[in-house]
Design a protein around this motif. Structure first.
Motif, mmCIF file in Angstrom:
data_model
loop_
_atom_site.group_PDB
_atom_site.id
_atom_site.type_symbol
_atom_site.label_atom_id
_atom_site.label_comp_id
_atom_site.label_asym_id
_atom_site.label_seq_id
_atom_site.Cartn_x
_atom_site.Cartn_y
_atom_site.Cartn_z
ATOM 1 N N LEU A 37 1.933 -22.365 -2.369
ATOM 2 C CA LEU A 37 0.872 -21.427 -2.702
ATOM 3 C C LEU A 37 1.255 -20.725 -4.000
ATOM 4 N N GLY A 38 0.276 -20.604 -4.886
ATOM 5 C CA GLY A 38 0.572 -19.913 -6.138
ATOM 6 C C GLY A 38 -0.608 -20.003 -7.068
ATOM 7 N N PRO A 39 -0.665 -19.145 -8.095
ATOM 8 C CA PRO A 39 -1.801 -19.186 -9.016
ATOM 9 C C PRO A 39 -1.685 -20.385 -9.951
ATOM 10 N N ASN A 40 -2.729 -20.609 -10.751
ATOM 11 C CA ASN A 40 -2.660 -21.672 -11.756
ATOM 12 C C ASN A 40 -1.494 -21.394 -12.689
ATOM 13 N N GLY A 41 -0.741 -22.441 -13.010
ATOM 14 C CA GLY A 41 0.376 -22.260 -13.934
ATOM 15 C C GLY A 41 1.666 -21.847 -13.254
ATOM 16 N N PRO A 254 0.873 4.335 3.140
ATOM 17 C CA PRO A 254 2.202 4.179 2.551
ATOM 18 C C PRO A 254 2.174 3.416 1.230
ATOM 19 N N ARG A 255 1.165 2.495 1.063
ATOM 20 C CA ARG A 255 1.098 1.711 -0.175
ATOM 21 C C ARG A 255 -0.359 1.573 -0.596
ATOM 22 N N VAL A 256 -0.638 1.857 -1.855
ATOM 23 C CA VAL A 256 -2.001 1.716 -2.386
ATOM 24 C C VAL A 256 -1.924 0.866 -3.650
ATOM 25 N N GLU A 257 -2.859 -0.097 -3.787
ATOM 26 C CA GLU A 257 -2.919 -0.931 -4.990
ATOM 27 C C GLU A 257 -4.296 -0.797 -5.608
ATOM 28 N N ALA A 258 -4.362 -0.763 -6.938
ATOM 29 C CA ALA A 258 -5.658 -0.731 -7.613
ATOM 30 C C ALA A 258 -5.890 -2.068 -8.307
ATOM 31 N N LEU A 259 -7.030 -2.688 -7.988
ATOM 32 C CA LEU A 259 -7.449 -3.905 -8.679
ATOM 33 C C LEU A 259 -8.620 -3.531 -9.573
ATOM 34 N N PRO A 260 -9.023 -4.374 -10.490
ATOM 35 C CA PRO A 260 -10.131 -4.006 -11.373
ATOM 36 C C PRO A 260 -11.386 -3.580 -10.604
ATOM 37 N N ALA A 287 -16.926 0.165 1.752
ATOM 38 C CA ALA A 287 -15.613 0.196 2.392
ATOM 39 C C ALA A 287 -15.532 -0.939 3.406
ATOM 40 N N LEU A 288 -14.321 -1.507 3.574
ATOM 41 C CA LEU A 288 -14.160 -2.652 4.453
ATOM 42 C C LEU A 288 -12.758 -2.616 5.046
ATOM 43 N N VAL A 289 -12.673 -2.893 6.350
ATOM 44 C CA VAL A 289 -11.358 -2.978 6.984
ATOM 45 C C VAL A 289 -11.123 -4.433 7.365
ATOM 46 N N ARG A 290 -9.960 -4.984 6.977
ATOM 47 C CA ARG A 290 -9.673 -6.381 7.326
ATOM 48 C C ARG A 290 -8.202 -6.533 7.654
ATOM 49 N N ARG A 291 -7.864 -7.712 8.208
ATOM 50 C CA ARG A 291 -6.450 -8.001 8.475
ATOM 51 C C ARG A 291 -5.766 -8.415 7.160
ATOM 52 N N SER A 292 -4.472 -8.208 7.091
ATOM 53 C CA SER A 292 -3.731 -8.640 5.912
ATOM 54 C C SER A 292 -3.755 -10.165 5.785
ATOM 55 N N SER A 293 -3.707 -10.637 4.550
ATOM 56 C CA SER A 293 -3.720 -12.082 4.331
ATOM 57 C C SER A 293 -2.599 -12.465 3.362
ATOM 58 N N LEU A 294 -2.506 -13.743 3.079
ATOM 59 C CA LEU A 294 -1.499 -14.215 2.126
ATOM 60 C C LEU A 294 -1.764 -13.676 0.728
ATOM 61 N N GLU A 295 -3.021 -13.417 0.442
ATOM 62 C CA GLU A 295 -3.374 -12.806 -0.846
ATOM 63 C C GLU A 295 -2.585 -11.509 -1.029
ATOM 64 N N ASP A 296 -2.500 -10.715 0.051
ATOM 65 C CA ASP A 296 -1.773 -9.448 -0.015
ATOM 66 C C ASP A 296 -0.277 -9.684 -0.178
ATOM 67 N N THR A 302 4.317 -10.378 -6.412
ATOM 68 C CA THR A 302 4.225 -10.660 -7.854
ATOM 69 C C THR A 302 3.470 -9.596 -8.630
ATOM 70 N N GLY A 303 2.779 -8.720 -7.924
ATOM 71 C CA GLY A 303 1.975 -7.718 -8.619
ATOM 72 C C GLY A 303 0.702 -8.296 -9.215
ATOM 73 N N ARG A 304 0.379 -9.550 -8.848
ATOM 74 C CA ARG A 304 -0.837 -10.174 -9.394
ATOM 75 C C ARG A 304 -1.662 -10.783 -8.270
ATOM 76 N N THR A 305 -2.926 -11.082 -8.568
ATOM 77 C CA THR A 305 -3.758 -11.755 -7.572
ATOM 78 C C THR A 305 -3.662 -13.263 -7.773
ATOM 79 N N LEU A 306 -4.035 -14.015 -6.722
ATOM 80 C CA LEU A 306 -3.933 -15.474 -6.801
ATOM 81 C C LEU A 306 -4.987 -16.064 -7.720
ATOM 82 N N VAL A 307 -6.227 -15.618 -7.559
ATOM 83 C CA VAL A 307 -7.331 -16.175 -8.348
ATOM 84 C C VAL A 307 -7.673 -15.169 -9.430
ATOM 85 N N ASP A 308 -7.537 -15.584 -10.693
ATOM 86 C CA ASP A 308 -7.870 -14.608 -11.734
ATOM 87 C C ASP A 308 -9.075 -15.039 -12.532
#
Lengths: 308, 262, 265
Positions: A37-41, A254-260, A287-296, A302-308
């Protein structure tokens, strides 16, 4: 522990000065479904080409079926099935001839080829299109044909590079179903993907790759448990940037991330957190509540998202 | 390179690539058959028109009709054009556009099998086309001697030379636009290799340049064989073509490997 | 305020389609421009000077001219024909099927007919440019004997359109390129060889001569030769002209229907 079908140590692939794969170790057991699993490149495709005995590693070692692919390439490839990232079917030939010709490359007797072609056409749900030119098939059909073609030699190990990229949801589910059947029949699968749902669906075990290195390894659920919280709250605000909400949201998780386009709060009980947020007078647009995924997991590592 | 190539020469694996090409062409049989007509049209047109306007040409002290002069050159040209279509155009398509070779390489076949398979295919095509050309030539009365039968094996050597050069050139082509450059090279070779008029028409300094053209060597070789005028000069001509073929094949094998299995 | 594109007259719209083709060509022009200057020189040098040398030694003049002067105008019109053929089959099929750029074009205010007009005027523009270059080269070889030769670039345009218009109409109906190579082998190559391009029509046996009249390229060749020397029977010239104009008009009329059917219906 069952037999090891593929083992790689310190695998490196360089193209000139660029190091696409920077020393990875993997060991895959017979019958396992293994994912990259990993982004392009991230170096997935270069890794795939090395483990499909096509391109030689710049350094490091690989054993497949106990053989060295750099010296026994033909013998290794005779027992592999490879589904490349982009379909490379013979566009001028019919569906049937694509399968039959591929069988000839493996030196199979014509009688065996005919029989397997019939079975694989049914498997790929292409029996009615057997005589059509490949050029006229839809994207999903071409993809199924590429997979069927990789099965003509009844491979012990099937390597799939981004099997469902570019397909619509219905075609993806059909393909996944075909891959489950192979898994059930004992075929070892190696899959690369940048879709976390695909990795979760298909893989018993996976490695997360980034910049040519393996950054985590394990079963999908175990990786999620290890690297993320149980639930995630996704908030969208009517604002240009979600960075400015980091401070406001920090007390709630405990942890908050900001995406665009949204802010993510990693918590154990999403509903409770959302309730607290609303109670504090914050008014997210959605607002949406979901289970954690591999994306998280990937974001965490890596501090990045899989699909950019 | 030889140590890598030689063991696979007898290999069944390279024949699978031949088989693949045959399968693809079987779907385009009309094209294959129609290939027979193109030299027929050219020879017919020369027989009707220029033959009368030009009269006879003196080759090695023997006057022959213009059509008989041009025909061996046309055979060599058709070998060159066939090589351009097959080794450059079609190979480029499989190498860069359809990625058909990448699929082949995921099977037990390797790069050497692919390159050799393409060479076998080019030779087979050349054998069929040159034979049909020689039949047309004979039917139209453009053959002078029974030695013309030797043009058949010679055509295979010519085709091999051009196919190998073509395969090497293909590996440097990056997009369809580069085909403009291919015709910029191909057309002057076609027109100025003493195919349509003898090299004696050129001023001496230009003649030396023309002699370097592989098509000139091929056409002159064919003309000599077709007339039964044997000479020791044929040996260096043949050697030149074989050498070009070997150089082309060596470059092609190396570059194919670099592109397909980096 | 500017009038919106969709409300302006048709020509304002197909101008856009012309520009679109021109810009596409702008990406790829280098090789073909070199060719359009060098190929005429190559052909005239090899066929005109080289083979001409043999012809003058044996026959002398052909229809009162040197062989170079005899074939120079036919090389111009065959080049114009080849431009019309080359631009109208694969590129058009690609635009309506493989890459679908014409579908993209009609999703803007352009109508299918505008796309057709833009395509044909663009091909005509290229033919005009090629015709001018060719005429200059022929002049440099000393093969022009009349002020009528100044009409050769226009003849180049008409010849290109007489082939391009019907072929574009055909290509917009095609589902694959399977028939294209056959067209080349059995129509374009024989036409190139047998339209009295390289030898006078008198070379044919008597019973074949009327057949040559059926070949469109023959009429273009006859006009080209007449323009180069400034002589010819007006009635015959009018007939030649009529054939080329009729092919163009018929091609455009059919093409307007087929391209609309392909792109929007």
């Amino acid at each position: 522990m069952s037999e090891t079908i593929l083992e790689a140590h310190g695998l490196v692939k360089r193209f000139g000065d660029f190091e696409a794969v920077r020393g990875i170790d993997v060991s895959i057991a017979r019958g396992e479904s293994f994912g990259f699993l990993g982004p392009n490149g991230a170096g997935k495709t270069s890794t795939m080409r090395m483990i499909s005995a096509v391109s030689a590693p710049s350094s490091g070692s690989i054993r497949i079926f106990g053989l060295d692919p750099t010296t026994d390439g033909p013998a290794v490839r005779a027992r592999l099935g490879v589904v490349p990232q982009e379909d490379n079917l013979e566009l001028e030939l019919s569906v049937r001839l694509n399968l039959e010709m591929f069988g000839r490359y493996f030196d199979l007797p014509r009688r065996v080829i005919r029989e397997r072609t019939r079975e694989l056409l049914a498997f790929a749900q292409l029996s009615e299109r057997a005589e059509d030119r490949v050029d006229d098939l839809s994207g999903g059909m071409k993809r199924r044909l590429t997979i069927a073609r990789a099965l003509i030699n009844q491979p012990e190990l099937l390597i799939l590079d981004e099997p469902t990229t570019g397909l619509d949801p219905q075609a993806r589910h059909l393909l996944w179903d075909r891959l489950y059947r192979l898994k059930r029949d004992g075929v070892t699968l190696i899959v690369t993907t940048h879709y976390m749902d695909e990795a979760e669906q298909l893989c018993d075990r996976l490695v997360v790759m980034d910049h040519g290195r393996i950054v985590a390894e394990g079963a999908p659920r175990a990786l999620i448990e290890q690297h993320s919280s149980r639930e995630v709250v996704e908030l969208r605000f009517a604002a240009d940037s979600h960075e400015e909400y980091l401070d406001v949201l920090a007390p709630f998780a405990p942890r908050v991330e900001a995406l665009p386009d949204r802010a993510l709060l990693y918590v154990e009980d999403g509903d409770a957190t959302l309730h607290d947020i609303h109670a504090s007078g914050l008014t997210p647009a959605s607002a949406l509540v979901r289970r954690s995924s591999l994306e998280d997991v990937f974001l965490r590592l890596t501090g990045r998202t899989l699909v950019d | 390179m030889l140590t890598r190539v030689l063991p696979s020469f007898g290999s069944r694996r390279s024949w699978r690539v031949f088989e693949r090409n045959f399968m693809v062409y079987r779907t385009q049989w009309l094209m294959l058959v129609s290939g027979f007509f193109e030299p027929l049209f050219y020879l017919l047109s020369i027989g009707i028109g220029l033959n009368r306007l030009v009269g006879t040409i003196d080759v090695g002290g023997r006057p022959i009709s213009y059509a008989a002069f041009v025909a061996p050159g046309m055979l060599a040209t058709s070998m060159m054009n066939g090589a351009v279509i097959d080794s450059i155009f079609n190979t480029f398509f499989r190498l860069r556009i359809s990625h058909a070779y990448d699929a082949v390489l995921s099977t037990p076949l390797d790069v050497t099998d692919v390159a050799l398979g393409e060479v076998w295919w080019a030779l087979a095509r050349a054998a069929v086309y040159s034979a049909s050309f020689l039949v047309c030539m004979t039917l139209l009365g453009d053959t002078v001697s029974a030695w013309v039968i030797l043009c058949w094996p010679a055509a295979l050597v010519v085709s091999l030379a051009f196919s190998s050069l073509g395969l090497a050139a293909t590996t440097y082509i990056r997009s369809w636009q580069d085909f403009d450059l291919v015709s910029l090279v191909q057309l002057p070779i076609f027109l100025f290799s003493a195919t349509f008029f003898p090299i004696s028409v050129y001023p001496r300094w230009l003649g030396a340049l023309v002699a370097a053209s592989p098509l000139y060597q091929a056409a002159t070789l064919m003309r000599g064989l077709g007339l039964g005028q044997f000479s020791w000069v044929m040996i260096p001509r043949l050697a030149y073509l074989v050498a070009l073929g070997a150089v082309g094949l060596t470059i092609a094998a190396r570059r194919f490997r670099r592109i397909l299995v980096p | 305020m500017e009038t919106p594109l969709e409300n302006r007259a048709g020509w304002a719209r197909w101008q856009r389609a012309w520009w679109y083709h021109a810009m596409q060509y702008g990406q790829t022009w280098r090789g073909s421009v070199a060719g359009s200057v060098l190929f005429p020189i190559f052909y005239l040098a090899a066929m005109g000077v080289g083979v001409g040398h043999l012809v003058s030694a044996h026959t002398g003049l052909v229809q009162g001219q040197t062989y170079l002067h005899f074939i120079a105008p036919s090389l111009l019109v065959t080049t114009a024909m080849q431009l019309g053929e080359g631009e109208s089959l694969w590129p058009v099929l690609a635009a309506v099927k493989w890459v679908r750029t014409y579908h993209a074009a009609v999703s803007t205010p352009l109508e299918p007919e505008d796309v057709l007009a833009g395509k044909l005027t663009w091909v005509a523009t290229r033919s005009l440019a090629g015709g001018i270059v060719y005429t200059i080269v022929i002049g440099a070889f000393g093969a022009l004997h009349s002020w009528w030769a100044l009409t050769l670039p226009l003849l180049s345009v008409l010849t290109t359109l007489a082939f391009a218009a019907p072929l574009v109409a055909y290509a917009t109906t095609a589902e694959s390129d399977a028939s294209f190579p056959t067209l080349y082998r059995f129509a374009f190559v024989p036409m190139f060889l047998f339209s009295a391009t390289f030898f006078p029509v008198a070379s044919y046996p008597g019973y074949l001569r009327p057949l040559v009249q059926l070949v469109p390229l023959y009429h273009a060749v006859a006009l080209g030769r007449a323009a180069a020397v400034g002589a010819g029977a007006p009635a015959a010239l009018a007939a030649h002209l009529l054939v080329l104009v009729a092919l163009t008009v018929a091609g455009v009329l059919v093409g307007r229907r087929t391209i609309r059917r392909r792109l929007v219906d």
